[in-house]
Every structure is written in C-alpha cells, then in structure tokens.
Design a protein around this motif. Sequence first.
Motif, PDB file in Angstrom:
ATOM      1  N   HIS A  15      10.025  32.409 -36.614  1.00  0.00           N
ATOM      2  CA  HIS A  15       9.894  32.529 -35.157  1.00  0.00           C
ATOM      3  C   HIS A  15      11.152  33.037 -34.458  1.00  0.00           C
ATOM      4  O   HIS A  15      11.194  33.062 -33.229  1.00  0.00           O
ATOM      5  CB  HIS A  15       9.467  31.189 -34.545  1.00  0.00           C
ATOM      6  CG  HIS A  15       8.039  30.848 -34.837  1.00  0.00           C
ATOM      7  ND1 HIS A  15       7.655  30.175 -35.963  1.00  0.00           N
ATOM      8  CD2 HIS A  15       6.900  31.130 -34.166  1.00  0.00           C
ATOM      9  CE1 HIS A  15       6.339  30.051 -35.971  1.00  0.00           C
ATOM     10  NE2 HIS A  15       5.854  30.612 -34.897  1.00  0.00           N
ATOM     11  N   VAL A  17      13.307  35.510 -32.817  1.00  0.00           N
ATOM     12  CA  VAL A  17      13.235  36.856 -32.237  1.00  0.00           C
ATOM     13  C   VAL A  17      14.592  37.532 -32.378  1.00  0.00           C
ATOM     14  O   VAL A  17      14.697  38.693 -32.745  1.00  0.00           O
ATOM     15  CB  VAL A  17      12.830  36.792 -30.748  1.00  0.00           C
ATOM     16  CG1 VAL A  17      12.896  38.165 -30.098  1.00  0.00           C
ATOM     17  CG2 VAL A  17      11.432  36.184 -30.614  1.00  0.00           C
ATOM     18  N   LEU A  26      16.680  33.009 -29.983  1.00  0.00           N
ATOM     19  CA  LEU A  26      15.468  33.069 -29.165  1.00  0.00           C
ATOM     20  C   LEU A  26      14.310  32.823 -30.116  1.00  0.00           C
ATOM     21  O   LEU A  26      14.126  33.555 -31.086  1.00  0.00           O
ATOM     22  CB  LEU A  26      15.298  34.457 -28.545  1.00  0.00           C
ATOM     23  CG  LEU A  26      15.758  34.717 -27.129  1.00  0.00           C
ATOM     24  CD1 LEU A  26      15.239  36.077 -26.684  1.00  0.00           C
ATOM     25  CD2 LEU A  26      15.300  33.633 -26.163  1.00  0.00           C
ATOM     26  N   ILE A  27      13.532  31.793 -29.812  1.00  0.00           N
ATOM     27  CA  ILE A  27      12.418  31.386 -30.664  1.00  0.00           C
ATOM     28  C   ILE A  27      11.117  31.734 -29.953  1.00  0.00           C
ATOM     29  O   ILE A  27      10.933  31.365 -28.792  1.00  0.00           O
ATOM     30  CB  ILE A  27      12.492  29.855 -30.896  1.00  0.00           C
ATOM     31  CG1 ILE A  27      13.744  29.511 -31.688  1.00  0.00           C
ATOM     32  CG2 ILE A  27      11.266  29.318 -31.590  1.00  0.00           C
ATOM     33  CD1 ILE A  27      13.731  30.084 -33.072  1.00  0.00           C
ATOM     34  N   TYR A  28      10.224  32.420 -30.653  1.00  0.00           N
ATOM     35  CA  TYR A  28       8.941  32.802 -30.054  1.00  0.00           C
ATOM     36  C   TYR A  28       7.986  31.609 -30.025  1.00  0.00           C
ATOM     37  O   TYR A  28       7.889  30.862 -31.005  1.00  0.00           O
ATOM     38  CB  TYR A  28       8.310  33.950 -30.848  1.00  0.00           C
ATOM     39  CG  TYR A  28       7.067  34.488 -30.177  1.00  0.00           C
ATOM     40  CD1 TYR A  28       7.158  35.390 -29.120  1.00  0.00           C
ATOM     41  CD2 TYR A  28       5.796  34.083 -30.587  1.00  0.00           C
ATOM     42  CE1 TYR A  28       6.027  35.864 -28.480  1.00  0.00           C
ATOM     43  CE2 TYR A  28       4.653  34.558 -29.957  1.00  0.00           C
ATOM     44  CZ  TYR A  28       4.780  35.448 -28.900  1.00  0.00           C
ATOM     45  OH  TYR A  28       3.659  35.910 -28.262  1.00  0.00           O
ATOM     46  N   THR A 158       8.916  34.091 -20.454  1.00  0.00           N
ATOM     47  CA  THR A 158       9.478  34.901 -21.557  1.00  0.00           C
ATOM     48  C   THR A 158       8.779  34.715 -22.898  1.00  0.00           C
ATOM     49  O   THR A 158       9.076  35.437 -23.846  1.00  0.00           O
ATOM     50  CB  THR A 158      10.966  34.548 -21.780  1.00  0.00           C
ATOM     51  OG1 THR A 158      11.049  33.237 -22.360  1.00  0.00           O
ATOM     52  CG2 THR A 158      11.756  34.577 -20.476  1.00  0.00           C
ATOM     53  N   GLN A 159       7.916  33.693 -23.013  1.00  0.00           N
ATOM     54  CA  GLN A 159       7.245  33.333 -24.266  1.00  0.00           C
ATOM     55  C   GLN A 159       8.252  32.873 -25.331  1.00  0.00           C
ATOM     56  O   GLN A 159       7.937  32.822 -26.522  1.00  0.00           O
ATOM     57  CB  GLN A 159       6.402  34.509 -24.791  1.00  0.00           C
ATOM     58  CG  GLN A 159       5.150  34.091 -25.541  1.00  0.00           C
ATOM     59  CD  GLN A 159       4.243  33.199 -24.703  1.00  0.00           C
ATOM     60  OE1 GLN A 159       3.999  33.441 -23.540  1.00  0.00           O
ATOM     61  NE2 GLN A 159       3.768  32.127 -25.308  1.00  0.00           N
ATOM     62  N   CYS A 160       9.445  32.553 -24.890  1.00  0.00           N
ATOM     63  CA  CYS A 160      10.494  32.159 -25.831  1.00  0.00           C
ATOM     64  C   CYS A 160      11.260  30.944 -25.312  1.00  0.00           C
ATOM     65  O   CYS A 160      11.181  30.613 -24.134  1.00  0.00           O
ATOM     66  CB  CYS A 160      11.505  33.296 -26.008  1.00  0.00           C
ATOM     67  SG  CYS A 160      10.847  34.708 -26.896  1.00  0.00           S
TER      68      CYS A 160
ATOM     69  N   THR B 189      17.310  35.828 -20.870  1.00  0.00           N
ATOM     70  CA  THR B 189      16.329  36.067 -21.939  1.00  0.00           C
ATOM     71  C   THR B 189      15.574  37.372 -21.714  1.00  0.00           C
ATOM     72  O   THR B 189      15.324  38.124 -22.667  1.00  0.00           O
ATOM     73  CB  THR B 189      15.338  34.888 -22.025  1.00  0.00           C
ATOM     74  OG1 THR B 189      16.069  33.724 -22.359  1.00  0.00           O
ATOM     75  CG2 THR B 189      14.266  35.138 -23.075  1.00  0.00           C
ATOM     76  N   ILE B 196      11.513  40.894 -27.717  1.00  0.00           N
ATOM     77  CA  ILE B 196      10.414  39.909 -27.703  1.00  0.00           C
ATOM     78  C   ILE B 196       9.084  40.644 -27.920  1.00  0.00           C
ATOM     79  O   ILE B 196       8.258  40.217 -28.728  1.00  0.00           O
ATOM     80  CB  ILE B 196      10.384  39.111 -26.380  1.00  0.00           C
ATOM     81  CG1 ILE B 196      11.691  38.344 -26.184  1.00  0.00           C
ATOM     82  CG2 ILE B 196       9.202  38.126 -26.376  1.00  0.00           C
ATOM     83  CD1 ILE B 196      11.847  37.720 -24.787  1.00  0.00           C
ATOM     84  N   GLU B 200       6.587  40.081 -31.026  1.00  0.00           N
ATOM     85  CA  GLU B 200       5.219  39.664 -30.721  1.00  0.00           C
ATOM     86  C   GLU B 200       4.202  40.603 -31.391  1.00  0.00           C
ATOM     87  O   GLU B 200       3.210  40.150 -31.978  1.00  0.00           O
ATOM     88  CB  GLU B 200       5.036  39.673 -29.209  1.00  0.00           C
ATOM     89  CG  GLU B 200       3.770  39.041 -28.710  1.00  0.00           C
ATOM     90  CD  GLU B 200       3.827  38.860 -27.186  1.00  0.00           C
ATOM     91  OE1 GLU B 200       4.089  39.862 -26.488  1.00  0.00           O
ATOM     92  OE2 GLU B 200       3.620  37.735 -26.716  1.00  0.00           O
TER      93      GLU B 200
END
Lengths: 470, 212
Positions: A15, A17, A26-28, A158-160, B189, B196, B200
Amino acid sequence: MQQAQTLYEKLWSSHVVRQDADGTALIYIDRHLVHEVTSPQAFEGLKLAGRKPWRVSSIVATADHNTPTDHWEEGIKDPISRQQVETLDANIREVGSLAYFPFKDERQGIVHVIGPENGATLPGMTVVCGDSHTSTHGAFACLAHGIGTSEVEHVLATQCLMQKKSKTLLIKVDGDLAPGVTAKDVVLAIIGRIGTAGGTGYALEFGGSAIRALSMEGRMTICNMAIEAGARAGLIAVDETTIEYLKGRPYAPAGDEFDRAATYWRTLTSDAGAVYDKVVEMDAAAIRPQVTWGTSPEMVSDISGVVPDPAAEKDPVKREGMSRALAYMGLKAGTPIKRIPVDRVFIGSCTNSRIEDLRAAAAVAKGRQKADSVKQVLVVPGSGLVKRQAESEGLDKVFVAAGFEWREPGCSMCLAMNADRLESGERCASTSNRNFEGRQGAGGRTHLVSPALAAAAAIAGHFADVAELN
Amino acid sequence: MRAFTTLDGLVAPLDRANVDTDAIIPKQFLKSIQRSGFGPNLFDEWRYLDHGEPGMDNSIRKLNPDFVLNQSRYAGAQILLTRDNFGCGSSREHAPWALDDYGFRALIGTSYADIFFNNCFKNGVLPICLPADVVDRLFATCMAHEGYRLKIDLAAQQVIEPDGKAHGFDVDGFRKECLLNGWDEIGLTLRHADEIRAFEASRKAAHPYYFR
C-alpha cells in the motif's frame, strides 16, 4: 530469495504510494468506513477548502452511535443526536458512497459488523474509520485502524494517510481452549498479560492454534480489542475459515473473480521464519473465563478470582490507579468475583453482537429466568442482518422468555450516546470493550465479560460460571 | 493548522495514569458537529459535581474543588503534565480539540496512546515524552511551586525549566516541520496526486474487486 515477511509487512508494502528517506510514507486506503460521530467536521473541512472526495466508491457508511434501539417508529428523540444523524444523511447524499445503510435500513448496524457481513471488508485491504475499533477488520488480514477526524478528512481528500511503519508484535496462543472459554476471554487474558499500553507502537498479529480454531466472529472479537492493548491494528492471517466466510457476501467478488482473489488472499499470512520485533506466547488451556474488576481493561481476573489488593502493588502510580478504580467501582479488595452482584446486563457492541455471540448468550438463557434483582438485560444485535438471522433461529424468543429485552441494532450501551445507559452507581455485566469511568453512563460501573458470562450473570444476579448455574 | 514554535506557559499536573479519551471529553459532547467549543467540558465528569449535558450553561455549574484544574493557581495553564498512556481509548479527535479549546498547547508525560498522539499533531498541540524520572521530578516541583512555568522550544526540541535546566525530547522530523510551519497536510499530500493516481490505477488493474 526474498526475505521472509510478516503479514503486516506484506500489507504495508502493498500500500505504499511513496516513501520519504525518513520513513514517512503515503499509504493508499482501500476502504473508508464512515459513521455519524466523527465525520461531520471532516465533510465540513473538505467543503470549506473547496476539495472533492477522491474516491467515493471506497466509502461505506452507516449511522450507529446515536441511534435508538427501540421505538424506531418514533425516530430519534434527542435533537442533537438527530442532527448528527441527519448531517451524515446529507453528507452521504451529497458526495455518494459504495453503500449507505442509514437509520432504519434493514442492513443498518454497527459499522464494524456491517463491513464484514456485507463483504465490504476484504483480505488485503487497508481499512480506516474514525473509530478506534476499526482494528476489528484485521481479522480478515486487513491493515485496519482507527483515525481521528482530521485523518478522515485527509482520506476523503487524498485516499491516503501519512504514516510510519509500526513495529510488529506476535501474540501466539497455542493449545485448546477449555469448554466455555471464548474469544472474549482470550483477548481479555491477553490484555491482562501485556497491559493496556503493551501494544502501543505495534501492529499486533494474533496467531497460534487457538486463534486458527476460532470462527471469523471470534477472530473479530479478538482484533476488535487490539486497541484496548494499545495497538491501533490487530491482524489474523487468512486461512480457509476466512475464505469460506466471504463466499456469497454482497460486495465480495463472485465466480472466477472470487477464486482469483482467494488465490491472492491465501498469500496473506506471515512467512515461515518471519521476524517480529516482539513475541508473546500464551497457553490457551490455561485461560479461564475473564471478568474485569476495574476501570481499565487490563484490570481483569479469572471468574474464580478475587478483587486484588492495591496494597500488594509496588508501583505507586499503579497502586493509586487501583485504589481509585476500586473506589469508583464500589469494590473491596479480596471480594470473590462471583459474589459481585449486577444491576444490569448489556449484550451487544462491535466486540460481541454477532450471531455467534447471540447464540452463546441464548444457550445460557434458554429455559432460565433473569434474576429478580437484575433491573434490565439488553440484547442489542450488531446489525439488521444479525437481528434477522437470530430471529430466524428463534433466539429472540429465548431471550424474551428469559426476561431479556430484544432490541434494534446499534452501538447502544457500549458508550451510551443514545438513551441506553447506566444510572450512577449501577453495576453492569457488559460484553462491550471499555470499562472506563462513565463509559456506559456517568457514575456507571462496567465489568467486561463474554456473552455467555453476561447471560450467566443475568440469570444468577451476580457473576457466575456457566457450569455452576442450576 | 496553527503553528507551534515556542511556548512559555503555566504548568498544571494531572497525576493519573491511563487517562482515557472518555475522561478527557465524555461521549455526550461528541454529538456536536463543530470542531470548537469543547473546552468548558474538558474532563467534565471530574471537573464538575453535577452531570453535564450539551447546551448547559457551564458557568453556573458547581465545580469539584478536589479536581486539580479547579485550583486557582492553575488557571490559565497551557502545559499539562501527564502520566503513562495518556489519551488511551477512543479515536475521538474531540479530545485534543477540548484540550486545545481549554488552552493547553502542550502536554508533557511519559507515554501517549497512538491515535490520540497522532491527533494532537493535527491540531497544533504538542505531546512531549520525557523520561519517567524527569516527569516525576516535574510533578513534584510543579506541585511545590505556585506559578511554576516551563518553556518549550520545538525547533531546539527542548523543555526548559525556570533555572535554565534543559531536557531534550524526540519528535518525528516531518511532524516537527508541519507544526513549526503550520502546514496543511492535505495540501502536502495533494502535491503527490499524480503518484496516488498512478498507484491507484495499477492496484485497480491487479485487484479490481477492491474497487467495485
């Protein structure tokens, strides 16, 4: 050859990123569970900053903390509670979601019950929620943990999440559990052993033959209380029990896609030879039914034990804490646990409100009657689906015949944000997760136990071994 | 976020271990949909003699004279001395919101629960860990001397006693920069939005069932 990895390391590395030189990553985030209490300020912050949610299909939302557990036709009477639930309605309506189970929906329930039962929690995911008991989902080999409202907003935008890797702690419970000893007793015994800060800074992995022998419901109970040992995340490796549980769930893949997914999920175990920062080993056979006596989950005893004496504690800060806890709990050192009477019983919460928990409580209640001295026994299923399943098995009738109250789903008296609460000085046998001062109502006294022991206390009027009930 | 650089503040001692977030801000106040206004209900059950509910006029409620923060000598304190495992329990960010709203800008103790610790940094509240013997001594000194103040210098990572004795503390480098500059983490971020999106897309290709 690749180095042997722990389950945590596999989930973490899949996970990342990006990662800075100092380890900040940064972790998804795959799944974002949302409830009404910790999300309104996050949605508002997003809007004020003119930002849009990154991926609304990650969101599964429900209202659980404030919702009443009876008289649903009357709605939510408390205007402030109602406003919070309506704010969630409005926010989800505006931004969208994968699934939303609002108040009164037939699949509404406690966020940590509905995620797994709908297959919205899948192995290998990162799962977050503005709720510390998000650790529950680690039972599916998810990297799952609670976050604050600022981080709810961060994930929405940010989804993170920005994080550093945790240390790893393996808690290995080997052997067979004695009859009548449940997942709740195991996790309370673990917390009694390592303390409420024993897992701080660690991701816990629960392993060993006693853990592998548990159902998914039992595993969720264990991971649910990882946070009560100070760990944000608790993990259990995937095995066939995990795979079987997920088959046919609405948001789980189906057909060939399920098989392909399952092939990957089966790799979500710690490799042989993987190295943990710390290992704690426990003998399953030595674990007895547990009852907490104080105001912290680590203040726990065997059912056959006595309330401990603070005078025997050497550490002055701990001694003071014990004395304060006994004063709050209205208990004297040396009192046998089995002689402590209870005023109310609560069977429910994200720890113990799944079908297996209700079956265990019903098995004890069947053909018996609540003690006259017990004012109320609340049975609150974890979700509408759990409720329906229990009713199809006739468990509701068992409870009602025993003098228990069969309620609508929600968080209820675990934290008493709705009308279900203890009065000051009342003592409760509760299947929930926290015995903090005032948790179940100002001045209320909470003893944490398994569903079977809660039902036994309801029948006996005091804590009792199930085997000793007549 | 509000920046934190230096602080010269009055110190209040809360001499209990395992102070949980239910104690810091009881659940009935979590029904608010605001981020502010929690200060009057910080430690509500310990601080007042009656039971508090949202909407009450807190200025007319009877204070518990035995609770440390109700002693006049600690009025206006900005630094809270704490014990082990402060902030354990629920993830409610209302806990640091309440501490901040009351006026606390920094905490000094031996250890904090993970989620609470993290939440403090998002709100410009600095939780500092010092060795147990130092914290013991700070408790004793603070209780013995009315008006006891400490200085905190985040850039230098030091807690400085009135006699000039300094105690170094650890703080994560990234969090320190965010606090010193008052940075918005979401903005930081989003500078990586392309990465990202790329992550994804590849995850979705490998595991489409996570993206239904």
